[in-house]
Design an enzyme around this catalytic site. Structure first.
Site, PDB file in Angstrom:
ATOM      1  N   TYR A 144    -108.350 -27.283   0.559  1.00  0.00           N
ATOM      2  CA  TYR A 144    -108.844 -28.013   2.006  1.00  0.00           C
ATOM      3  C   TYR A 144    -107.511 -29.103   2.299  1.00  0.00           C
ATOM      4  O   TYR A 144    -106.982 -28.833   3.383  1.00  0.00           O
ATOM      5  CB  TYR A 144    -109.927 -29.145   1.484  1.00  0.00           C
ATOM      6  CG  TYR A 144    -109.723 -30.368   2.584  1.00  0.00           C
ATOM      7  CD1 TYR A 144    -110.338 -30.199   3.960  1.00  0.00           C
ATOM      8  CD2 TYR A 144    -109.672 -31.803   2.071  1.00  0.00           C
ATOM      9  CE1 TYR A 144    -110.335 -30.934   4.838  1.00  0.00           C
ATOM     10  CE2 TYR A 144    -109.648 -32.826   3.100  1.00  0.00           C
ATOM     11  CZ  TYR A 144    -110.033 -32.596   4.313  1.00  0.00           C
ATOM     12  OH  TYR A 144    -110.033 -33.602   5.332  1.00  0.00           O
ATOM     13  N   SER A 145    -106.825 -29.556   1.169  1.00  0.00           N
ATOM     14  CA  SER A 145    -105.538 -30.682   1.682  1.00  0.00           C
ATOM     15  C   SER A 145    -104.458 -29.641   2.024  1.00  0.00           C
ATOM     16  O   SER A 145    -103.610 -30.269   2.903  1.00  0.00           O
ATOM     17  CB  SER A 145    -105.468 -31.667   0.577  1.00  0.00           C
ATOM     18  OG  SER A 145    -105.234 -30.941  -0.678  1.00  0.00           O
ATOM     19  N   THR A 193    -105.652 -36.551   6.857  1.00  0.00           N
ATOM     20  CA  THR A 193    -106.212 -37.130   5.904  1.00  0.00           C
ATOM     21  C   THR A 193    -105.139 -37.582   4.949  1.00  0.00           C
ATOM     22  O   THR A 193    -103.926 -37.073   4.826  1.00  0.00           O
ATOM     23  CB  THR A 193    -107.473 -36.240   5.054  1.00  0.00           C
ATOM     24  OG1 THR A 193    -107.688 -36.801   3.838  1.00  0.00           O
ATOM     25  CG2 THR A 193    -106.646 -34.887   5.131  1.00  0.00           C
ATOM     26  N   ASP A 194    -105.696 -38.595   4.052  1.00  0.00           N
ATOM     27  CA  ASP A 194    -104.724 -39.080   2.890  1.00  0.00           C
ATOM     28  C   ASP A 194    -104.610 -37.980   1.942  1.00  0.00           C
ATOM     29  O   ASP A 194    -103.746 -37.947   1.043  1.00  0.00           O
ATOM     30  CB  ASP A 194    -105.175 -40.454   2.384  1.00  0.00           C
ATOM     31  CG  ASP A 194    -106.545 -40.230   1.637  1.00  0.00           C
ATOM     32  OD1 ASP A 194    -107.517 -39.302   1.710  1.00  0.00           O
ATOM     33  OD2 ASP A 194    -106.954 -41.543   1.115  1.00  0.00           O
ATOM     34  N   GLU A 195    -105.538 -37.175   1.975  1.00  0.00           N
ATOM     35  CA  GLU A 195    -105.458 -35.924   0.776  1.00  0.00           C
ATOM     36  C   GLU A 195    -104.294 -35.190   0.898  1.00  0.00           C
ATOM     37  O   GLU A 195    -103.892 -34.777  -0.237  1.00  0.00           O
ATOM     38  CB  GLU A 195    -106.834 -35.061   0.713  1.00  0.00           C
ATOM     39  CG  GLU A 195    -108.193 -35.919   0.604  1.00  0.00           C
ATOM     40  CD  GLU A 195    -109.078 -35.175   0.091  1.00  0.00           C
ATOM     41  OE1 GLU A 195    -108.817 -34.012  -0.368  1.00  0.00           O
ATOM     42  OE2 GLU A 195    -110.210 -35.607  -0.125  1.00  0.00           O
ATOM     43  N   LYS A 200    -104.993 -28.855   5.519  1.00  0.00           N
ATOM     44  CA  LYS A 200    -104.551 -29.922   6.345  1.00  0.00           C
ATOM     45  C   LYS A 200    -103.210 -30.578   6.425  1.00  0.00           C
ATOM     46  O   LYS A 200    -102.595 -30.873   7.678  1.00  0.00           O
ATOM     47  CB  LYS A 200    -105.521 -31.342   6.107  1.00  0.00           C
ATOM     48  CG  LYS A 200    -107.030 -31.156   6.255  1.00  0.00           C
ATOM     49  CD  LYS A 200    -107.464 -31.126   7.443  1.00  0.00           C
ATOM     50  CE  LYS A 200    -107.568 -32.433   8.365  1.00  0.00           C
ATOM     51  NZ  LYS A 200    -108.080 -32.229   9.628  1.00  0.00           N
ATOM     52  N   LYS A 235    -118.063 -25.904  17.416  1.00  0.00           N
ATOM     53  CA  LYS A 235    -118.590 -24.810  17.237  1.00  0.00           C
ATOM     54  C   LYS A 235    -120.003 -24.943  16.548  1.00  0.00           C
ATOM     55  O   LYS A 235    -120.742 -23.943  16.649  1.00  0.00           O
ATOM     56  CB  LYS A 235    -117.662 -24.239  16.109  1.00  0.00           C
ATOM     57  CG  LYS A 235    -118.050 -22.420  15.720  1.00  0.00           C
ATOM     58  CD  LYS A 235    -117.188 -22.178  14.701  1.00  0.00           C
ATOM     59  CE  LYS A 235    -117.535 -20.838  14.051  1.00  0.00           C
ATOM     60  NZ  LYS A 235    -116.609 -20.438  13.176  1.00  0.00           N
ATOM     61  N   LEU A 236    -120.421 -25.988  16.204  1.00  0.00           N
ATOM     62  CA  LEU A 236    -121.666 -26.298  15.517  1.00  0.00           C
ATOM     63  C   LEU A 236    -121.805 -25.474  14.319  1.00  0.00           C
ATOM     64  O   LEU A 236    -122.692 -24.487  14.269  1.00  0.00           O
ATOM     65  CB  LEU A 236    -122.849 -26.186  16.441  1.00  0.00           C
ATOM     66  CG  LEU A 236    -122.861 -27.122  17.474  1.00  0.00           C
ATOM     67  CD1 LEU A 236    -124.086 -26.859  18.627  1.00  0.00           C
ATOM     68  CD2 LEU A 236    -123.058 -28.450  17.303  1.00  0.00           C
ATOM     69  N   TYR A 275    -119.125 -36.045 -11.129  1.00  0.00           N
ATOM     70  CA  TYR A 275    -118.133 -35.303 -11.730  1.00  0.00           C
ATOM     71  C   TYR A 275    -117.258 -36.019 -12.879  1.00  0.00           C
ATOM     72  O   TYR A 275    -116.649 -36.903 -12.586  1.00  0.00           O
ATOM     73  CB  TYR A 275    -117.191 -34.558 -10.568  1.00  0.00           C
ATOM     74  CG  TYR A 275    -117.764 -34.059  -9.347  1.00  0.00           C
ATOM     75  CD1 TYR A 275    -119.194 -33.275  -9.704  1.00  0.00           C
ATOM     76  CD2 TYR A 275    -117.127 -33.784  -8.364  1.00  0.00           C
ATOM     77  CE1 TYR A 275    -119.462 -32.664  -8.605  1.00  0.00           C
ATOM     78  CE2 TYR A 275    -117.492 -32.978  -7.277  1.00  0.00           C
ATOM     79  CZ  TYR A 275    -119.004 -32.552  -7.226  1.00  0.00           C
ATOM     80  OH  TYR A 275    -119.539 -31.722  -6.330  1.00  0.00           O
TER      81      TYR A 275
END
Ligand code: NAD
Ligand code: DAU
Length: 357
Positions: free
Chosen positions: A161-162, A133-135, A165, A35-36, A218
């Site tokens: 996010y996770s 992902t590992d998350e 996923k 999609k850019l 952080y």
């Protein structure tokens, strides 16, 4: 000749994968659908834009008609789904687009592939590979390094996010169980290497250090990530596509756990030694922690090593220098991706973070 249908192939890992495949196989075709968004960058693909083996299509994976037309036109053997919103901090500010792209987009692609591939005798040699992902496994205890993410570790995502996923992974699994779709899922740890957008730790710290901007670590900086050089991830994905039995999930990682502060100190040392001797640790600034910040990730990659013979080839000490050398020698790339909207992104994410004493 195999045709790979790669989504998100103008992003960090996707573009490395496209280049890896074109460099590895002379007789191959890649249909690259992206999609850019802010994270997609055709500059990453400059060396192959004129290569007739590479076909680029600007489209959204949520656009069912566009996906169906592209699958019908090119009849790919494999679909490799990299396309995603990938940055945890953005997902904390705006979760909706993560649900849309990562969940609805993946489900749309699955539907389109099922409809295009299914015949009365099954799905032939097609395969859908979900780059996860590992998350999705959540966060590990930091005091017991023997505890690692295995493929049978329960999914326990903790960020928007996770969660998106993990939801996508469940859809992929459901399409395998329900419709018999030939799928694999790979779950990799943190990647580093060329073409990573400087919202992520390593390129962000490099860019800031070069410009004498404070390095926003952080919290206490003791969160642990398990780093893998991107080329090793790309090799693993290709191996799973070509060799793995359908329905299997593979963790990918290189037993390379580092604290964030260690990574930041390495970046500072590199910049000090190679670019600007005035750059030192006084640039580090501990700032308000990420909400819900996962403390530790650590991958157990035994299965992919044992069953498919994959091993990481790039030691971290080699990979990090290769990576920072790449950023040092591609200043124009960094300048382009940090102009315009990047500045307002940086303001939005970092301006209100309190500096911790
Ligand atoms: P990235 O953000 O650099 O690239 C994502 C790409 O997807 C961009 O080119 C973007 O334009 C494209 N995209 C976004 N939304 C789209 C849509 N709706 N339709 C089509 N294209 C779209 O991400 P990355 O770091 O290269 O990650 C790629 C994949 O690998 C993601 O699925 C991510 O979850 C997964 N992953 C990343 C890491 C990592 O350390 N970066 C580790 C493990 C897994
Ligand atoms: O583990 C795989 C995941 O790795 C991928 O699924 C994600 O797409 C990818 O973005 C990455 O997620 P992280 O959140 O681990 O990566 P990030 O580079 O954003 O942050 C790495 C660590 O550094 C994390 O503990 C937060 C910290 N950090 C990050 C930034 C951007 C800071 O301390 N300061 C920062 O400014």
């Amino acid at each position: 000749m195999k045709t790979y249908f790669v989504t998100g192939g103008a992003g960090f890992i996707g573009s490395n994968f496209v280049l890896h495949i074109l460099n590895t196989y002379p007789d191959v075709r890649i249909v690259n659908v992206d999609k850019l968004t802010y994270a997609g960058n055709l500059e990453n693909l400059a060396s192959v834009l004129d290569d007739e083996r590479h076909i680029f299509i600007q489209a959204d994976i949520c656009d069912r008609t566009a996906m169906a037309q592209a699958i019908d036109a090119y009849k790919p053997d494999f679909v490799v789904n990299f396309a995603a919103e990938s940055h945890v901090d953005r997902s904390i500010v705006d979760p909706g687009i993560f649900c849309q792209t990562n969940v609805a987009g993946t489900q749309t692609l699955l539907d389109v592939c099922r409809d295009a591939w299914k015949t009365s005798s099954g799905y032939g040699d097609h395969k859908f590979l979900q780059v996860s992902t590992d998350e999705v496994y959540g966060s590990l205890p930091e005091d017991d390094k023997s505890v690692l993410f295995r493929e049978d570790t329960p999914l326990a995502p903790r960020s928007p996010y996770s969660a998106s996923k993990a939801s996508a992974d469940l859809f992929v699994k459901a399409y395998h169980e329900t419709y018999g779709m030939p799928v694999n899922i790979t779950r990799c740890s943190n990647n580093y290497g060329p073409f990573q957008f400087p919202e992520k730790l390593i390129p962000l710290m490099f860019h800031n250090a070069c410009n004498h901007v404070k390095l926003p670590v952080y919290g206490d900086g003791m969160n642990i990530r398990d780093w893998l050089y991107v080329e090793d991830h790309c090799r693993a994905i290709d191996l799973v596509l070509n060799e793995a039995p359908v329905g299997e999930v593979y963790n990918i990682g290189g037993h390379n756990e580092r604290t964030n502060i260690h990574i930041v100190e390495q970046v500072i040392q590199y910049v000090h030694n190679n670019i600007d001797t005035t750059v030192d640790a006084s640039l580090i600034e501990h700032v308000t922690d990420r909400l819900g910040h996962d403390r530790r990730y650590g991958i157990d990659p035994t299965k992919i090593g044992r069953d498919l013979g994959w091993q990481p080839e790039t030691p971290f000490e080699v990979g990090i220098i290769k990576t920072l050398d790449w950023y040092r020698t591609h200043q124009a790339w960094i300048d382009n991706v940090t102009s315009g909207q990047y500045q307002s992104y940086y303001e939005r994410m970092y301006k209100n973070r309190e500096v911790l004493s």
